[in-house]
Write a protein that holds these residues in place. Structure first.
Motif, mmCIF file in Angstrom:
data_model
loop_
_atom_site.group_PDB
_atom_site.id
_atom_site.type_symbol
_atom_site.label_atom_id
_atom_site.label_comp_id
_atom_site.label_asym_id
_atom_site.label_seq_id
_atom_site.Cartn_x
_atom_site.Cartn_y
_atom_site.Cartn_z
ATOM 1 N N CYS A 1 0.830 -1.211 0.000
ATOM 2 C CA CYS A 1 0.000 0.000 0.000
ATOM 3 C C CYS A 1 0.863 1.259 0.000
ATOM 4 O O CYS A 1 0.516 2.263 -0.632
ATOM 5 C CB CYS A 1 -0.921 0.013 1.218
ATOM 6 S SG CYS A 1 -2.230 -1.225 1.220
ATOM 7 N N GLY B 1 -5.219 1.933 8.186
ATOM 8 C CA GLY B 1 -5.174 3.390 8.277
ATOM 9 C C GLY B 1 -4.099 3.877 9.221
ATOM 10 O O GLY B 1 -3.361 4.819 8.918
ATOM 11 N N CYS C 1 -6.876 0.973 -1.402
ATOM 12 C CA CYS C 1 -5.931 2.017 -0.996
ATOM 13 C C CYS C 1 -5.442 2.717 -2.259
ATOM 14 O O CYS C 1 -4.750 2.109 -3.092
ATOM 15 C CB CYS C 1 -4.773 1.372 -0.236
ATOM 16 S SG CYS C 1 -3.517 2.550 0.281
ATOM 17 N N PRO D 1 -6.649 7.838 5.838
ATOM 18 C CA PRO D 1 -6.106 6.837 6.758
ATOM 19 C C PRO D 1 -6.385 7.162 8.214
ATOM 20 O O PRO D 1 -6.689 6.268 9.012
ATOM 21 C CB PRO D 1 -4.606 6.848 6.447
ATOM 22 C CG PRO D 1 -4.525 7.254 5.012
ATOM 23 C CD PRO D 1 -5.633 8.261 4.851
ATOM 24 N N ARG E 1 -2.690 8.887 0.967
ATOM 25 C CA ARG E 1 -3.550 7.825 0.462
ATOM 26 C C ARG E 1 -5.009 8.125 0.810
ATOM 27 O O ARG E 1 -5.306 8.781 1.809
ATOM 28 C CB ARG E 1 -3.169 6.465 1.063
ATOM 29 C CG ARG E 1 -1.809 5.934 0.627
ATOM 30 C CD ARG E 1 -1.805 5.565 -0.848
ATOM 31 N NE ARG E 1 -0.537 4.987 -1.254
ATOM 32 C CZ ARG E 1 0.507 5.663 -1.699
ATOM 33 N NH1 ARG E 1 0.441 7.000 -1.751
ATOM 34 N NH2 ARG E 1 1.607 5.056 -2.076
ATOM 35 N N LEU F 1 -0.642 3.766 7.714
ATOM 36 C CA LEU F 1 -0.381 4.621 6.554
ATOM 37 C C LEU F 1 -0.227 6.092 6.922
ATOM 38 O O LEU F 1 -0.186 6.946 6.031
ATOM 39 C CB LEU F 1 -1.502 4.458 5.522
ATOM 40 C CG LEU F 1 -1.514 3.113 4.786
ATOM 41 C CD1 LEU F 1 -2.728 3.001 3.879
ATOM 42 C CD2 LEU F 1 -0.230 2.930 3.978
ATOM 43 N N LEU G 1 -8.538 5.823 1.407
ATOM 44 C CA LEU G 1 -9.022 4.463 1.597
ATOM 45 C C LEU G 1 -10.503 4.400 1.252
ATOM 46 O O LEU G 1 -11.291 5.260 1.667
ATOM 47 C CB LEU G 1 -8.809 3.997 3.033
ATOM 48 C CG LEU G 1 -7.366 3.997 3.555
ATOM 49 C CD1 LEU G 1 -7.316 3.385 4.958
ATOM 50 C CD2 LEU G 1 -6.431 3.252 2.619
#
Length: 388
Positions: free
Chosen positions: A124, A144, A188, A172, A152, A147, A154
């Motif tokens: 990811c 989450g 992701c 995240p 990112r 990250l 999600l």
């Protein structure tokens, strides 16, 4: 005969009703067993072995989610000597991307179901688009939280085709702060609005192109020759072993050439650099090579606090105190230009199996008359340690 039937909330696949009618025993998750006829023994599949024991020598059906050949039970059945008839439905990944109207031939698909979550997280971190098959304790909240620091978005698809289906788009941080319903799939995405280019390889392939690795120095913007030379980089990459599912730190990253090359080979990468101008160069070099490198601006070792644990570390800048701070990593590779740092660095790598080499390459250089000579580059000592 054993038949595996995929269930996706819609009509059962062709042949499934007939297989169920003939079955002496039907097994699967409890939420699917209402599909079994009254004439068949129903065995809820919690622990797998008792359920498979009930199938022995009998006409059986296994009810499984989505496509049971895609990270599903078909692999386990074949490992136990079965050759099942497989009647697949749509996989959860197909359905999740269909819900948001996005193609998924460019997407890396990873599983954290019955597996360590770390490699899935690192994919990811490295890829622009990843789908994660989750499990309790390895779901949207845990993804989450891991990250933090990566850009990112999600998309969490809960209870697909079930009575509580919900598709939610979150950051995240928002994912980490919520409780989510099982089962779910996590998408992701670096840019949820991007239209991926048309490729030819499912999963999008890794970023490495036909030009290979240990790229020439002009492939990177750098400051006054402050770049790990390609010959040194080639050996450093061999010792770091970047690959999908792994996290690499590049400490004292300079131009970020090592970081970018690790990312091109599929690894998740964090580059740590104290100079703001070099940090900007790293971002520019990563963008130029279409890879993700998380840049942490600050001086090591203080800047290393709270970063996720790496699988390998390259130290291109910094003294023995930096090496000592990263020695907990399974692999550490250190480039040294100053000979007087050799002994302290070897000492800092104590607890590792330490090896090293001096690299002194001479490159072809053209003379005015068209002939060539050998032009020596500065010798570099490369040390590497592997945890015992």
């Amino acid at each position: 005969m054993l038949t595996v039937v995929g269930v996706d909330g819609g009509p059962l696949p062709p042949g499934a009703v007939e297989a169920l009618a003939r079955a002496q025993v039907v097994t699967g998750a409890g939420r699917y067993l209402h599909l079994a006829p009254d004439t068949a023994q129903r065995v809820e599949m919690g622990p797998v072995d008792p359920a498979l024991d009930a199938l022995a020598g009998r006409r059986g059906v296994v009810l499984a989610s989505g496509d049971p050949g895609f990270f599903g039970i078909v692999r386990l059945l074949r490992a136990r000597g079965h050759t099942p008839v497989v009647l697949p439905a749509c996989s959860a990944v197909q359905r999740a991307f269909a819900r948001i109207g996005r193609p998924w031939d460019d997407v890396a698909v990873v599983s954290a179901h019955g597996r360590a979550l770390g490699p899935a997280i690192n994919v990811c971190r490295a890829r622009a688009a990843t789908a994660v098959l989750t499990a309790p304790g390895a779901g949207p909240a845990e993804i989450g939280a891991a990250l933090t620091g990566w850009r990112r978005t999600l998309v969490v698809a809960e209870d697909l085709d079930g009575p509580h289906e919900q598709v939610t788009t979150v950051t995240p941080e928002q994912a980490a702060a919520r409780t989510w319903r099982d089962p779910n799939v996590v998408l992701c995405l670096r840019d949820p609005d991007a239209v991926p280019g048309a490729g030819w390889l499912a999963g999008g392939g890794w970023a490495q192109g036909a030009d290979g690795w240990a790229l020439p120095e002009p492939a990177f913007a750098h400051r006054d020759g402050m770049i790990t030379k390609s010959e040194v980089r080639a050996l450093a990459l061999a010792r770091l072993a970047p690959a999908p599912g792994r996290l690499i730190w590049d400490v004292g990253a300079g131009s970020g050439s090592v970081a970018v090359e690790c990312a091109r080979l599929g690894a998740a990468v964090i580059a740590v650099e104290r100079r703001p101008d070099d940090a900007d160069r790293i971002r520019a070099n990563a963008a130029a090579h279409d890879v993700d490198v998380r840049v942490v601006q600050g001086a090591a070792p203080a800047a290393l606090a709270d970063l996720p644990r790496p699988d390998a570390v390259f130290v291109g800048g910094g003294g023995p105190d930096v090496v000592a701070a990263v020695v907990g990593a399974p692999r550490v590779v250190v480039a040294l230009a100053a000979l007087d740092r050799l002994a302290p660095t070897r000492h800092a790598l104590r607890g590792h199996r330490v090896d090293g080499v001096q690299l002194a390459a001479s490159r072809l250089a053209e003379l005015p008359d068209g002939t060539v000579r050998l032009a020596a580059t500065n010798p570099i000592i490369l040390l590497w340690g592997e945890a015992t």
